[in-house]
Design a protein around this motif. Structure first.
Motif, PDB file in Angstrom:
ATOM      1  N   PRO A   5       5.015   7.413  -9.202  1.00 15.41           N
ATOM      2  CA  PRO A   5       5.812   7.901 -10.345  1.00 15.41           C
ATOM      3  C   PRO A   5       7.315   7.823 -10.118  1.00 15.41           C
ATOM      4  O   PRO A   5       8.084   7.541 -11.045  1.00 15.41           O
ATOM      5  N   VAL A   6       7.743   8.058  -8.878  1.00 14.80           N
ATOM      6  CA  VAL A   6       9.174   7.992  -8.572  1.00 14.80           C
ATOM      7  C   VAL A   6       9.690   6.570  -8.760  1.00 14.80           C
ATOM      8  O   VAL A   6      10.738   6.340  -9.397  1.00 14.80           O
ATOM      9  N   PHE A   7       8.957   5.597  -8.216  1.00 17.01           N
ATOM     10  CA  PHE A   7       9.382   4.201  -8.356  1.00 17.01           C
ATOM     11  C   PHE A   7       9.292   3.734  -9.806  1.00 17.01           C
ATOM     12  O   PHE A   7      10.122   2.927 -10.256  1.00 17.01           O
ATOM     13  N   ASP A   8       8.286   4.216 -10.537  1.00 15.42           N
ATOM     14  CA  ASP A   8       8.204   3.873 -11.959  1.00 15.42           C
ATOM     15  C   ASP A   8       9.428   4.384 -12.716  1.00 15.42           C
ATOM     16  O   ASP A   8       9.996   3.678 -13.557  1.00 15.42           O
ATOM     17  N   LEU A   9       9.811   5.627 -12.432  1.00 16.44           N
ATOM     18  CA  LEU A   9      10.990   6.186 -13.088  1.00 16.44           C
ATOM     19  C   LEU A   9      12.242   5.386 -12.749  1.00 16.44           C
ATOM     20  O   LEU A   9      13.068   5.086 -13.629  1.00 16.44           O
ATOM     21  N   LEU A  10      12.382   5.015 -11.470  1.00 18.10           N
ATOM     22  CA  LEU A  10      13.538   4.205 -11.071  1.00 18.10           C
ATOM     23  C   LEU A  10      13.525   2.847 -11.766  1.00 18.10           C
ATOM     24  O   LEU A  10      14.588   2.333 -12.164  1.00 18.10           O
ATOM     25  N   TYR A  11      12.327   2.274 -11.925  1.00 15.18           N
ATOM     26  CA  TYR A  11      12.228   0.986 -12.612  1.00 15.18           C
ATOM     27  C   TYR A  11      12.697   1.095 -14.051  1.00 15.18           C
ATOM     28  O   TYR A  11      13.490   0.266 -14.527  1.00 15.18           O
ATOM     29  N   ARG A  20       0.827  -1.215   0.000  1.00 15.22           N
ATOM     30  CA  ARG A  20       0.000   0.000   0.000  1.00 15.22           C
ATOM     31  C   ARG A  20       0.860   1.264   0.000  1.00 15.22           C
ATOM     32  O   ARG A  20       0.726   2.148   0.858  1.00 15.22           O
ATOM     33  N   ILE A  21       1.759   1.309  -0.980  1.00 17.77           N
ATOM     34  CA  ILE A  21       2.623   2.478  -1.136  1.00 17.77           C
ATOM     35  C   ILE A  21       1.779   3.660  -1.589  1.00 17.77           C
ATOM     36  O   ILE A  21       0.885   3.527  -2.431  1.00 17.77           O
ATOM     37  N   SER A  22       2.058   4.820  -1.042  1.00 15.53           N
ATOM     38  CA  SER A  22       1.302   6.025  -1.372  1.00 15.53           C
ATOM     39  C   SER A  22       1.424   6.343  -2.858  1.00 15.53           C
ATOM     40  O   SER A  22       2.470   6.149  -3.486  1.00 15.53           O
ATOM     41  N   ARG A  23       0.324   6.849  -3.436  1.00 20.09           N
ATOM     42  CA  ARG A  23       0.319   7.183  -4.857  1.00 20.09           C
ATOM     43  C   ARG A  23       1.316   8.273  -5.201  1.00 20.09           C
ATOM     44  O   ARG A  23       1.710   8.415  -6.368  1.00 20.09           O
ATOM     45  N   ILE A  24       1.709   9.031  -4.219  1.00 25.74           N
ATOM     46  CA  ILE A  24       2.685  10.093  -4.482  1.00 25.74           C
ATOM     47  C   ILE A  24       4.020   9.510  -4.934  1.00 25.74           C
ATOM     48  O   ILE A  24       4.727  10.084  -5.774  1.00 25.74           O
ATOM     49  N   TRP A  25       4.374   8.324  -4.381  1.00 26.10           N
ATOM     50  CA  TRP A  25       5.682   7.725  -4.674  1.00 26.10           C
ATOM     51  C   TRP A  25       5.667   6.824  -5.897  1.00 26.10           C
ATOM     52  O   TRP A  25       6.740   6.389  -6.346  1.00 26.10           O
TER      53      TRP A  25
END
Length: 215
Positions: free
Chosen positions: A44-50, A37-42
């Motif tokens: 995009p950041v994790f997607d970019l890192l992926y 249940r990671i916050s939606r704010i993070w």
């Protein structure tokens, strides 16, 4: 620079496998983020890192297969690999990742409960027992002390009555000789004044020392 047909096929196969690997990692990341249940704010950041990590990994594979040459069959292999994965393996991967997460949670819960049962609860029980024993011994000691006082009190009264001819004149002599001297010379006041003077001298010496350091 011409590339042989075998190298092209080998590069295409490695890109196909890379596309499958990208799909596996992306599904695993998506399931883990949903379960945690990671916050939606993070997100995009994790997607970019992926995507940054996936790009670096694909480039490393491409460099080892055909020295980093980007051709049409490279993108074709990636697209075929990603499509093949989502067509055949996506549901299996999602189910396996969810099963792995449930297994890890079950093991973690079992370890925590075992730790509480074998370590935490015995420590709490030992603490409560020790607290109870301390309270009991304190009450028992006070009880014994009261009994000893009651038993010794008659002997103390007898001793006081027997030694009265000795300590009573001593008290009278103190009241007649020593107390008037103390009152006359104001011994207590002089001691207080001496203590105040010593404190004042000490403060002055300390202030002078600090001023010398500043200079």
């Amino acid at each position: 620079m011409s590339v042989s047909l075998s190298v092209q096929w080998w590069t295409m196969m490695t890109m196909l496998l890379s596309g499958i690997g990208m799909g596996i990692v992306f599904d695993g990341y998506r399931v883990v983020s949903d379960e945690l249940r990671i916050s939606r704010i993070w997100v995009p950041v994790f997607d970019l890192l992926y995507w940054i990590a996936a790009t670096i990994a694909v480039f490393q594979v491409l460099s080892s297969s055909n020295h980093g040459e980007v051709r049409f069959y490279v993108f074709l292999g990636l697209i075929l690999g990603i499509g093949c994965y989502y067509w055949l393996f996506s549901r299996i991967t999602v189910s396996l990742v969810k099963l792995l997460i449930r297994t890890v949670r079950a093991i973690t819960g079992f370890v925590i409960k075992t730790f509480e049962l074998l370590i935490i609860k015995p420590l709490i029980l030992f603490y409560r027992l020790a607290k109870l024993l301390v309270a009991f011994f304190r009450a028992f000691t006070m009880f014994l002390f009261k009994i000893v006082v009651q038993l010794v009190r008659p002997f103390w009264l007898l001793l006081s009555w027997m030694t009265k001819p000795i300590w009573k004149p001593a008290f009278r002599w103190w009241d007649k000789r020593v107390n008037p001297i103390i009152t006359k010379w104001r011994v207590a006041d002089r001691l207080k004044a001496g203590a105040s003077a010593a404190a004042g001298l000490w403060q002055r010496w300390k202030n002078r020392k600090d001023s010398n350091k500043e200079e």
